[in-house]
Design a protein around this motif. Structure first.
Motif, mmCIF file in Angstrom:
data_model
loop_
_atom_site.group_PDB
_atom_site.id
_atom_site.type_symbol
_atom_site.label_atom_id
_atom_site.label_comp_id
_atom_site.label_asym_id
_atom_site.label_seq_id
_atom_site.Cartn_x
_atom_site.Cartn_y
_atom_site.Cartn_z
ATOM 1 N N SER A 1 0.866 -1.185 0.000
ATOM 2 C CA SER A 1 0.000 0.000 0.000
ATOM 3 C C SER A 1 0.898 1.229 0.000
ATOM 4 C CB SER A 1 -0.945 0.007 1.193
ATOM 5 O OG SER A 1 -0.229 0.139 2.395
ATOM 6 N N PHE A 2 0.386 2.311 -0.551
ATOM 7 C CA PHE A 2 1.200 3.506 -0.740
ATOM 8 C C PHE A 2 0.544 4.734 -0.117
ATOM 9 C CE2 PHE A 2 2.801 0.728 -3.961
ATOM 10 C CZ PHE A 2 4.121 1.087 -4.165
ATOM 11 N N THR A 3 1.394 5.582 0.402
ATOM 12 C CA THR A 3 0.983 6.947 0.742
ATOM 13 C C THR A 3 1.696 7.855 -0.254
ATOM 14 O OG1 THR A 3 0.778 6.375 3.079
ATOM 15 C CG2 THR A 3 0.929 8.712 2.526
ATOM 16 N N LEU A 4 0.908 8.492 -1.103
ATOM 17 C CA LEU A 4 1.478 9.222 -2.246
ATOM 18 C C LEU A 4 1.211 10.718 -2.123
ATOM 19 C CD1 LEU A 4 0.201 6.779 -5.002
ATOM 20 C CD2 LEU A 4 2.540 6.928 -4.117
ATOM 21 N N PRO A 5 2.172 11.522 -2.527
ATOM 22 C CA PRO A 5 1.929 12.965 -2.545
ATOM 23 C C PRO A 5 1.097 13.352 -3.778
ATOM 24 C CG PRO A 5 4.108 12.504 -3.396
ATOM 25 C CD PRO A 5 3.523 11.175 -2.988
ATOM 26 N N THR A 6 0.360 14.419 -3.649
ATOM 27 C CA THR A 6 -0.353 14.961 -4.816
ATOM 28 C C THR A 6 0.406 16.150 -5.403
ATOM 29 O OG1 THR A 6 -1.674 16.346 -3.346
ATOM 30 C CG2 THR A 6 -2.616 14.232 -4.005
ATOM 31 N N THR A 7 1.338 16.643 -4.613
ATOM 32 C CA THR A 7 2.184 17.730 -5.101
ATOM 33 C C THR A 7 3.600 17.543 -4.574
ATOM 34 O OG1 THR A 7 1.650 19.113 -3.196
ATOM 35 C CG2 THR A 7 0.309 19.447 -5.179
ATOM 36 N N LEU A 8 4.566 18.047 -5.326
ATOM 37 C CA LEU A 8 5.928 18.228 -4.810
ATOM 38 C C LEU A 8 6.003 19.661 -4.295
ATOM 39 C CD1 LEU A 8 8.030 16.423 -7.586
ATOM 40 C CD2 LEU A 8 6.876 15.447 -5.575
ATOM 41 N N TYR B 1 11.897 20.884 -6.156
ATOM 42 C CA TYR B 1 10.648 20.386 -5.574
ATOM 43 C C TYR B 1 10.837 18.935 -5.101
ATOM 44 C CZ TYR B 1 8.324 24.430 -7.689
ATOM 45 O OH TYR B 1 7.949 25.710 -8.025
ATOM 46 N N THR B 2 10.324 18.664 -3.930
ATOM 47 C CA THR B 2 10.448 17.293 -3.404
ATOM 48 C C THR B 2 9.137 16.838 -2.754
ATOM 49 O OG1 THR B 2 11.245 18.038 -1.236
ATOM 50 C CG2 THR B 2 12.926 17.550 -2.906
ATOM 51 N N GLY C 1 6.681 4.872 -11.100
ATOM 52 C CA GLY C 1 6.804 6.027 -11.987
ATOM 53 C C GLY C 1 5.642 6.980 -11.773
ATOM 54 N N ALA C 2 5.739 8.182 -12.317
ATOM 55 C CA ALA C 2 4.665 9.180 -12.150
ATOM 56 C C ALA C 2 4.874 10.297 -13.166
ATOM 57 C CB ALA C 2 4.642 9.738 -10.729
ATOM 58 N N THR C 3 3.976 11.266 -13.109
ATOM 59 C CA THR C 3 4.036 12.404 -14.030
ATOM 60 C C THR C 3 3.894 13.703 -13.233
ATOM 61 O OG1 THR C 3 3.031 11.110 -15.807
ATOM 62 C CG2 THR C 3 2.910 13.517 -16.014
ATOM 63 N N VAL C 4 4.766 14.666 -13.527
ATOM 64 C CA VAL C 4 4.613 16.001 -12.926
ATOM 65 C C VAL C 4 4.092 16.959 -13.996
ATOM 66 C CG1 VAL C 4 6.321 15.737 -11.105
ATOM 67 C CG2 VAL C 4 7.047 16.547 -13.363
ATOM 68 N N PRO D 1 2.214 19.857 -9.132
ATOM 69 C CA PRO D 1 1.346 18.673 -9.137
ATOM 70 C C PRO D 1 2.063 17.422 -9.650
ATOM 71 C CG PRO D 1 0.220 20.577 -10.077
ATOM 72 C CD PRO D 1 1.663 20.955 -9.940
ATOM 73 N N ILE D 2 1.758 16.300 -8.980
ATOM 74 C CA ILE D 2 2.299 15.004 -9.403
ATOM 75 C C ILE D 2 1.165 13.988 -9.356
ATOM 76 C CG2 ILE D 2 3.098 14.433 -7.052
ATOM 77 C CD1 ILE D 2 5.405 12.845 -8.352
ATOM 78 N N GLY D 3 1.126 13.108 -10.338
ATOM 79 C CA GLY D 3 0.048 12.113 -10.396
ATOM 80 C C GLY D 3 0.333 11.082 -11.457
ATOM 81 N N SER D 4 -0.744 10.434 -11.919
ATOM 82 C CA SER D 4 -0.644 9.369 -12.943
ATOM 83 C C SER D 4 0.414 8.342 -12.541
ATOM 84 C CB SER D 4 -0.321 9.967 -14.316
ATOM 85 O OG SER D 4 -1.331 10.847 -14.735
ATOM 86 N N TRP D 5 0.259 7.798 -11.332
ATOM 87 C CA TRP D 5 1.258 6.866 -10.804
ATOM 88 C C TRP D 5 1.194 5.534 -11.539
ATOM 89 C CZ3 TRP D 5 4.713 8.533 -7.211
ATOM 90 C CH2 TRP D 5 4.434 9.739 -6.576
#
Lengths: 152, 167
Positions: free
Chosen positions: B86-93, B157-158, B143-146, B101-105
């Motif tokens: 299971s993951f805890t993912l950020p929605t933004t850096l 940005y982190t 992987g993801a998309t910013v 914004p970061i998404g499309s994991w």
């Protein structure tokens, strides 16, 4: 008359022990099942756990006094002669009658216990703790627990 | 006949006494088993950070699982055992007060250390079932998309990506 003696004698042979045997029945109902445990992390099952605690049942005359003796292992046996310690706390035993109003009573499973029965049918539950070592070999472990009931 | 009758009477008396003694000290027993299955503890390491490198305002940038910038977690546990991710993912850096914004994991888990040939999944808080390799290894690629805005302030940005593995 001689013909009747053997019949009478056989009857006595049958009648002597038979009622005594029917008065006390002990059964193993459920294993004490710790399930999956992780090496290095102790796992405890309480006697009130509805699915993992060990369970026996015995039937004896109401109002009789019985002595309970549990023969407990100190370790579970695993693969390639590996062993895993198992311990029983002073309140890891629980006895309760099935008659209405019966009160569950905790007891120390490591000591024999005398109990005045208020029910003919009685349940004995058992909890415990296993303590796998940090380098405990993986695999299935088991040991035998025996409950001996004596009517006094 | 008298002798025989006496002998039988004596035998009957003995049997009655034996019967009574059995009643007063009757014993019975039964056995159950105590059982457990030992598994090795799970150890999770964040092995490779996700790195988008330079991104430009208004230009979306994706990291594929096979890219050098893909994130990777290395896991060890019980050989061939089932587990869940299971993951805890950020929605933004974040860069100070600015966000990106970061998404499309995207994700893949594999018993071998390769971002191909494994099982693709979408990283999320919901559980993803996985299986350790026969040697107790598990590699998870992320992987993801910013999506920088056209007015995205410059800066570094982190964000943190947390993965939890349970039996």
């Amino acid at each position: 008359m001689n013909r009747h003696f053997p019949v009478l004698l056989l009857g006595m042979l049958g009648l002597g022990p038979r009622p005594a045997t029917a008065q006390l029945q002990v059964s193993g109902i459920r294993n004490l099942a710790f399930g999956t445990v992780i090496a290095g992390i102790p796992t405890t099952v309480t006697p009130t756990d509805p699915s993992r605690s060990g369970q026996f049942e015995f039937i004896a005359p109401t109002n009789s006094t019985v002595r309970l003796d549990l023969t407990l292992p100190t370790a579970l046996q695993g693969p390639s002669a590996a062993t895993m310690p198992i311990n029983f706390g002073s309140s890891d035993g629980l006895i309760v009658g099935t008659a209405p109003g019966s009160v569950p009573t905790r007891f120390n499973p490591k000591s024999n216990r005398t109990y005045k029965l208020t029910s003919a049918r009685n349940e004995v539950f058992l909890g415990g703790t296993v303590s796998p070592a940090i380098n405990q070999p993986a695999g299935s472990y088991s040991a035998t627990v025996t409950l001996t009931v004596t009517i006094q | 006949m008298q002798t025989s009758f006496k002998a039988v009477t004596a035998a009957m008396a003995t049997l009655v006494v034996l019967g009574s003694a059995t009643l007063q000290a009757q014993t019975n027993n039964a056995s159950i088993s105590a059982t457990a299955v030992v598994q090795q503890p799970i150890n999770v390491t964040g092995a490779v950070n996700m790195a988008f490198g330079n991104v430009f305002p208004g230009v979306t940038k994706a990291i594929a699982l096979t890219d050098a910038g893909a994130g990777r977690f290395d896991v060890t546990g019980q050989s061939a055992a089932a587990a869940n991710l299971s993951f805890t993912l950020p929605t933004t850096l974040v860069s100070g007060a600015n966000t990106l914004p970061i998404g499309s994991w995207t994700g893949e888990w594999n018993g071998a250390n390769s971002p191909t040939g494994g099982t693709n999944f979408t990283p999320a808080a919901a559980l993803t079932p996985v299986t350790f390799s026969p040697t107790g290894t598990l590699f998870v690629f992320v992987g993801a998309t910013v999506t920088p805005a056209t007015t995205q302030p410059a800066g570094t940005y982190t964000g943190s990506v947390q993965m939890t593995v349970t039996y």
